[in-house]
Design an enzyme around this catalytic site. Structure first.
Site, PDB file in Angstrom:
ATOM      1  N   ASP A 222       0.832  -1.194   0.000  1.00 33.17           N
ATOM      2  CA  ASP A 222       0.000   0.000   0.000  1.00 33.17           C
ATOM      3  C   ASP A 222       0.874   1.254   0.000  1.00 33.17           C
ATOM      4  OD1 ASP A 222      -2.726   1.162   0.391  1.00 33.17           O
ATOM      5  OD2 ASP A 222      -1.854   1.879   2.260  1.00 33.17           O
ATOM      6  N   GLU A 280      14.721 -15.456   0.164  1.00 30.34           N
ATOM      7  CA  GLU A 280      15.077 -16.514   1.107  1.00 30.34           C
ATOM      8  C   GLU A 280      14.103 -17.691   1.026  1.00 30.34           C
ATOM      9  OE1 GLU A 280      15.099 -14.847   4.995  1.00 30.34           O
ATOM     10  OE2 GLU A 280      16.496 -13.224   4.478  1.00 30.34           O
TER      11      GLU A 280
END
Length: 570
Positions: A222, A280
């Protein structure tokens, strides 16, 4: 496709085996208005889970969930009090886990909203800041400043809130005397975080990991162009509203938010760090930026190889029903994004703008009002729907990724006659009603046309009333009905997948004024944005059309406000 005569290549074909986010169709769920399982009239996570089959049948690739975190709901959940908890209004963490598991079982990926520009004023950090002294570590997590004037009675600068009114609120100290001011680019209950503070950066990286560990496939960020402000927070005499940008000579559309509070270079350091976190994890986790930025070359900086994966193309949304503007935006979008190796991400509607079935029914179908209500110009519903269907088929024929806002597959218009006494959007109140706000595009969905509350809730309750005309647009009235908007979307998504259009290319073909014609792989898309019928080549093989065609089977013609997908001739 490259060898088509008279073709102007704008984008080359990609490998369809590339990462899912390069060509996905992603469906936005606004949880409070999607489906209610509890019966309280507000949508919830179990309601979403129960209706995921609808999305799988529709043929989308992923679902994006607007915020469901713990929140006082001052801005419909975009004021987050706890990023690791589900608000009881929507359910529990176990409900979120069940939703993610069910979506994955149906082959749907899950993207969740992240709100990093600000928190709720009820967040534990902000409450600690209010209790702490000026200059304290607690206050440094936010943007507290002393006021100007002899006694600090004037705001630290002249910035305005995007929702209207000043962007600063003054605190009151424990002894009752006026204190410092804090910045809130949105509502006063949404204090802006200080992204120069390492603790803020570390906290959000842990929030990312919390949800990645629970199996989410990505994040919609956002106000991705916010967060970092120009040093010194200088005065600025411009104006920013929810959806209107400033028009400039360096832009194709005027869809950008300008000023010292937006699009600062420092935001890119944040996204490079976040990209490292996502990498990751296995499974091609992705981020999409909600960034109202112009020109498009500057927006493309958000999707460089080590930053975001996607950025909403608001320039496309802002172009409206204008063939020349759309061609410029599409061409410029591919040029900008191809230069950084990123996909282009198309969108026509979302929870912040008037639905395109209503916008395109206005006398000026490029106008973007922040809400429509009593006394405002009312859209031509039939014309708006016809144009919306054509625009949607145009969008879904473009290479790249596309977002579908809940209910647009039903052809829903805004609720344009909503009683002002029922409105909840802070933009309505902070502008004194000058802006109607976004409630009209957030009305609960109609699932069963003849049921109480149109099947939204088992009790018939709805937190906002549904327009009576939505009954005939309900999902059960459209499913299996030839020519319905739902079946148009379902057919388009199936063809888009089978023809690999999302990973396709784009070559512009010669066309009449107010007509867009392009080739994507073996499909030719023709969109007639004019009023006059346009002849199609004799023997055209029609794959799909947004509305009835004219002419004959052997020599079809394309009426105004209609888009057709045809098979490219050998």
């Amino acid at each position: 496709m490259d060898a088509l005569p008279d073709a102007v290549l704008a984008h080359r074909v990609e490998d369809p085996a590339g990462p899912w986010w390069r060509h996905a169709v992603i469906y936005q769920v606004y949880p409070r208005s999607f489906a209610d399982a509890s019966g309280d009239g507000v949508g919830d996570l179990p309601g979403v889970t129960a209706r995921l089959d609808h999305l799988a049948e529709l043929g989308v690739d992923a679902v994006w969930l607007s915020p469901f975190y713990r929140s006082p709901q001052a801005d419909a959940g975009y004021d987050v009090a706890d990023y690791r908890a589900v608000d009881p209004l929507f359910g529990t963490l176990a409900d979120a886990d069940a939703l993610i598991a069910r979506a994955h079982a149906l082959g749907l990926r899950v993207v969740v909203d992240l709100v990093p520009n600000h928190t709720s004023d009820e967040h534990v950090w902000f409450q600690a800041a209010l209790a702490a002294a000026p200059g304290s570590p607690e206050r440094d997590r936010y943007l507290f400043r002393d006021g100007r004037g002899e006694h600090g009675e004037l705001a630290p600068n002249n910035w305005e809130s995007i929702f209207g009114g000043p962007a600063w609120t003054r605190t009151t100290d424990a002894d009752g005397t006026p204190g410092q001011w804090y910045l809130h680019l949105f509502d006063s209950k949404q204090p802006d975080l200080n992204w120069e503070n390492p603790e803020v950066r570390a906290e959000f990286e842990q929030i990312l990991r919390f949800w990645l560990d629970r199996g989410v496939d990505g994040f919609r960020v956002d106000v991705a162009h916010g967060m970092v402000k120009e040093p010194g927070l200088p005065d600025w005499h411009g104006h920013v509203s929810m959806i209107e940008g400033s028009e400039g000579t360096d832009t194709v559309d005027g869809s950008g938010n300008h000023g010292p509070m937006f699009d600062q270079d420092g935001v890119h350091e944040i996204y490079r760090a976040w990209r490292s976190v996502l990498e990751e994890y296995d499974g091609d986790r992705a981020m999409v930026a909600e960034a109202w930025v112009e020109p498009l070359s500057r927006l493309a900086r958000y999707v460089r190889p080590d930053e975001m994966h996607q950025a909403f193309n608001f320039a496309f949304l802002a172009a409206g029903w204008d063939a020349a503007a759309l061609r410029r935006v599409v061409t410029a979008s591919f040029a900008a994004n191809d230069a950084v190796g990123a996909p282009t991400t198309w969108v026509l509607s979302n929870h912040d703008v008037v639905r395109h079935a209503s916008r395109m029914g206005l006398a000026d179908p490029t106008h973007r009002p922040n809400g429509i209500g009593h006394g405002d110009e009312q859209p031509d519903a039939a014309l708006g729907l016809r144009r919306a269907r054509a625009a949607s088929l145009l969008m879904l024929g473009l290479p790249g990724s596309a977002y579908v806002y809940q209910g647009e597959e039903l052809g829903l218009p805004d609720h344009t006659a909503l009683d002002d006494g029922l409105r909840q959007d802070p933009a309505f109140f902070r502008t004194g009603g000058a802006e109607r706000g976004r409630d009209g595009c957030r009305v609960p969905l109609p699932w069963e046309g003849d049921a109480p509350g149109m099947g939204f809730s088992p009790t018939g309750a709805t937190w906002l009333p549904q327009p009576a005309e939505w009954s005939e647009l309900a999902a059960d009235k459209q499913r299996g009905r030839a020519g319905s908007t739902y079946e148009l979307y379902r057919a388009a998504l199936a063809l888009r997948r089978s023809e690999q259009l999302g990973a396709g290319g784009l070559a512009w073909l010669d066309s009449e004024p107010r007509v867009l014609r392009f080739a994507n792989r073996d499909v030719v898309v023709v969109a007639n944005l004019g009023d006059d019928e346009v002849a199609l080549p004799t023997g055209t093989e029609v794959l799909l059309a947004s509305g009835p065609l004219g002419g004959t089977a052997a020599a079809p013609a394309l009426p105004g406000a209609t888009t057709v997908w045809t098979r490219a001739s050998a």
